[in-house]
Write a protein that holds these residues in place. Structure first.
Motif, PDB file in Angstrom:
ATOM      1  N   GLU A 131       0.837  -1.202   0.000  1.00 21.72           N
ATOM      2  CA  GLU A 131       0.000   0.000   0.000  1.00 21.72           C
ATOM      3  C   GLU A 131       0.871   1.251   0.000  1.00 21.72           C
ATOM      4  OE1 GLU A 131      -2.868   0.015   3.118  1.00 21.72           O
ATOM      5  OE2 GLU A 131      -4.099  -1.557   2.205  1.00 21.72           O
ATOM      6  N   ARG A 189       1.780   5.285   0.071  1.00 24.51           N
ATOM      7  CA  ARG A 189       1.231   6.402   0.837  1.00 24.51           C
ATOM      8  C   ARG A 189       0.116   7.083   0.039  1.00 24.51           C
ATOM      9  NH1 ARG A 189       6.708   8.311   0.755  1.00 24.51           N
ATOM     10  NH2 ARG A 189       5.905  10.166  -0.291  1.00 24.51           N
ATOM     11  N   PHE A 242      -4.940  -2.175  -4.185  1.00 24.49           N
ATOM     12  CA  PHE A 242      -3.798  -2.019  -3.279  1.00 24.49           C
ATOM     13  C   PHE A 242      -4.028  -2.888  -2.038  1.00 24.49           C
ATOM     14  CE2 PHE A 242      -4.526   2.006  -5.517  1.00 24.49           C
ATOM     15  CZ  PHE A 242      -3.283   2.237  -6.092  1.00 24.49           C
ATOM     16  N   HIS A 243      -3.102  -3.795  -1.783  1.00 22.43           N
ATOM     17  CA  HIS A 243      -3.175  -4.638  -0.598  1.00 22.43           C
ATOM     18  C   HIS A 243      -1.837  -4.619   0.130  1.00 22.43           C
ATOM     19  CE1 HIS A 243      -6.711  -7.206  -2.304  1.00 22.43           C
ATOM     20  NE2 HIS A 243      -7.149  -6.245  -1.528  1.00 22.43           N
ATOM     21  N   ARG A 244      -1.878  -4.862   1.419  1.00 24.35           N
ATOM     22  CA  ARG A 244      -0.636  -4.899   2.197  1.00 24.35           C
ATOM     23  C   ARG A 244       0.227  -6.110   1.845  1.00 24.35           C
ATOM     24  NH1 ARG A 244      -0.097  -1.353   6.301  1.00 24.35           N
ATOM     25  NH2 ARG A 244      -1.965  -0.171   6.913  1.00 24.35           N
ATOM     26  N   ARG A 269      -0.523   7.352  -3.958  1.00 24.73           N
ATOM     27  CA  ARG A 269      -1.591   6.522  -4.502  1.00 24.73           C
ATOM     28  C   ARG A 269      -2.687   7.352  -5.169  1.00 24.73           C
ATOM     29  NH1 ARG A 269      -2.972   4.130   0.050  1.00 24.73           N
ATOM     30  NH2 ARG A 269      -4.764   5.455   0.489  1.00 24.73           N
TER      31      ARG A 269
END
Length: 314
Positions: free
Chosen positions: A8, A10, A28-30, A14
Motif C-alpha cells: 500500500e 502512501r 492495493f493490498h498490504r 496513490r
C-alpha cells in the motif's frame, strides 16, 4: 484493466496515480492475495512474494513492475516461459546507497565508532589514529548506476577510482576500468573495495579467500550488492586472520543474519541489516519510473525503462 499492488503506497502517491489513470482498476493490498491474481494484467511488487504457483494463477499477467533492483527471489523460468515483461527501479537506490557507503567509509577513517564509544563511557580519550579518505584508491565492483554515484562522490574527496565490470568498458567517474576476470591484478592497489554486484551464477562466491589475501592489510571491504558474493566462512576466516582492516556488510548469505552467527562476535566488522537503500523518498522515486512506463505500456510500447532479461537477473 487491472493493476495490482502487493503493498500500500502512501496516500500522497496513490491518489494522484488513480486520478491520472481513471480507466484502470487499481487494487492495493498490504500483501499478495492469491484470489486476486486471476484478472491481473500488471503486478507491482517488491518481488519477494512471487512463486511458480502464483505466476500460474495470474493467467492474464503481462507485465511485472518490481519496486526493487534485485529479482533473485522471483521464479525466473516460469516468468520467462510465459513471456511476461519485467522491469524494475534500477537506479533509484543510487543516492541513499552512495550516502550510506560514504558515511561508513568516513566513519571508519575518522574513527567515529571510537568517539561514540568513549562519549558513552564519559572518557576523554585520544588514543587512536584517524586516517584520511583524501588520496585513497577505491575499487568498485559493478560500477552501474549506484557505482557511478559512489565514484562521483569519492572523486570529490580526491579518491582515485577503479571500476570492474563484465566488459571492461569505460564508466563515468572511474579513472580506470577493468574486466571482472582481471580483479586479482587490481586488488592490491586499493585501500577501499566496494561491491555493488547483483546475484547471478557468475557472481556467486566470486570473491574467495585468495582474493582477500591479495588485498592490503589496511583495506576496508564493503559489500552492498548481494550476500552470496562471498561465503560466510571465507568472511569469518578473513576477519579472524585480520587480512584486511575492516568489513562493512549490508548483505549476507542468510538474512536476517542469525544471532548465532560468528560475525556478530568480531570487532573488525560493521553489520548493517540490508537497509542502506532505505529512504523516505524510495517510493516517490519508484513512482517517477512507474508512471511514465505505464503510459508507454498503455500505448503499446514495451521498450520500458529498466526492462530486464529475467533469466540473466538484470
Amino acid at each position: 484493466m487491472k493493476i495490482y499492488f502487493t503493498f500500500e503506497p502512501r496516500p500522497d502517491l496513490r491518489e494522484p496515480l488513480v486520478e491520472e489513470f481513471p480507466n484502470i482498476d487499481f487494487v492495493f493490498h498490504r500483501k499478495l492475495k492469491e484470489d486476486e491474481l486471476s484478472g491481473v494484467d500488471v503486478l507491482v511488487t517488491y518481488g519477494e512474494d512471487l512463486n511458480e504457483k502464483r505466476i500460474e494463477l495470474a493467467k492474464n499477467l503481462k507485465w511485472i513492475f518490481v519496486v526493487s533492483a534485485g529479482v533473485e527471489k522471483m521464479p525466473h523460468q516460469a516468468i520467462h516461459d510465459r513471456g511476461i515483461l519485467v522491469s524494475n527501479v534500477r537506479g533509484i537506490h543510487k543516492k541513499p546507497m552512495a550516502e550510506s557507503i560514504l558515511a561508513h567509509i568516513l566513519a571508519i577513517k575518522r574513527v567515529l565508532p571510537f568517539i561514540y564509544e568513549n562519549q558513552q563511557k564519559g572518557e576523554w580519550n585520544k588514543d587512536t589514529r584517524p586516517t584520511e579518505l583524501n588520496g585513497s584508491t577505491a575499487l568498485i565492483l559493478g560500477p552501474g548506476a549506484i557505482g557511478e554515484e559512489i565514484g562521483r562522490l569519492l572523486q570529490a574527496f580526491e579518491v582515485y577510482t577503479i571500476g570492474c565490470n563484465r566488459s571492461g568498458d569505460d564508466v563515468p567517474y572511474m579513472n580506470e576500468t577493468y574486466q571482472i576476470k582481471d580483479i586479482m591484478s587490481v586488488l592490491p592497489r586499493a585501500e577501499i573495495v566496494i561491491s555493488i554486484l547483483p546475484s547471478t551464477p557468475e557472481t556467486k562466491h566470486l570473491l574467495t579467500y585468495e582474493h582477500f589475501k591479495q588485498m592490503r592489510r589496511d583495506t576496508i571491504f564493503l559489500n552492498f550488492g548481494r550476500g552470496d558474493l562471498v561465503s560466510t566462512d571465507v568472511l569469518i576466516k578473513t576477519l579472524e586472520e585480520q587480512l584486511i582492516l575492516h568489513a562493512v556488510l549490508d548483505v549476507f548469505e542468510e538474512e536476517p543474519l542469525p544471532s548465532s552467527s560468528k560475525l556478530w562476535e568480531l570487532d573488525n566488522i560493521t553489520i548493517s541489516p540490508h537497509f542502506s537503500s532505505h529512504s523516505s523518498r524510495y517510493l516517490e522515486r519508484s513512482f517517477e519510473i512507474f508512471k511514465p512506463s505505464l503510459r508507454k505500456w498503455l500505448n503499446g510500447d514495451e521498450n520500458l525503462e529498466n526492462k530486464m532479461d529475467i533469466l540473466r537477473g538484470y
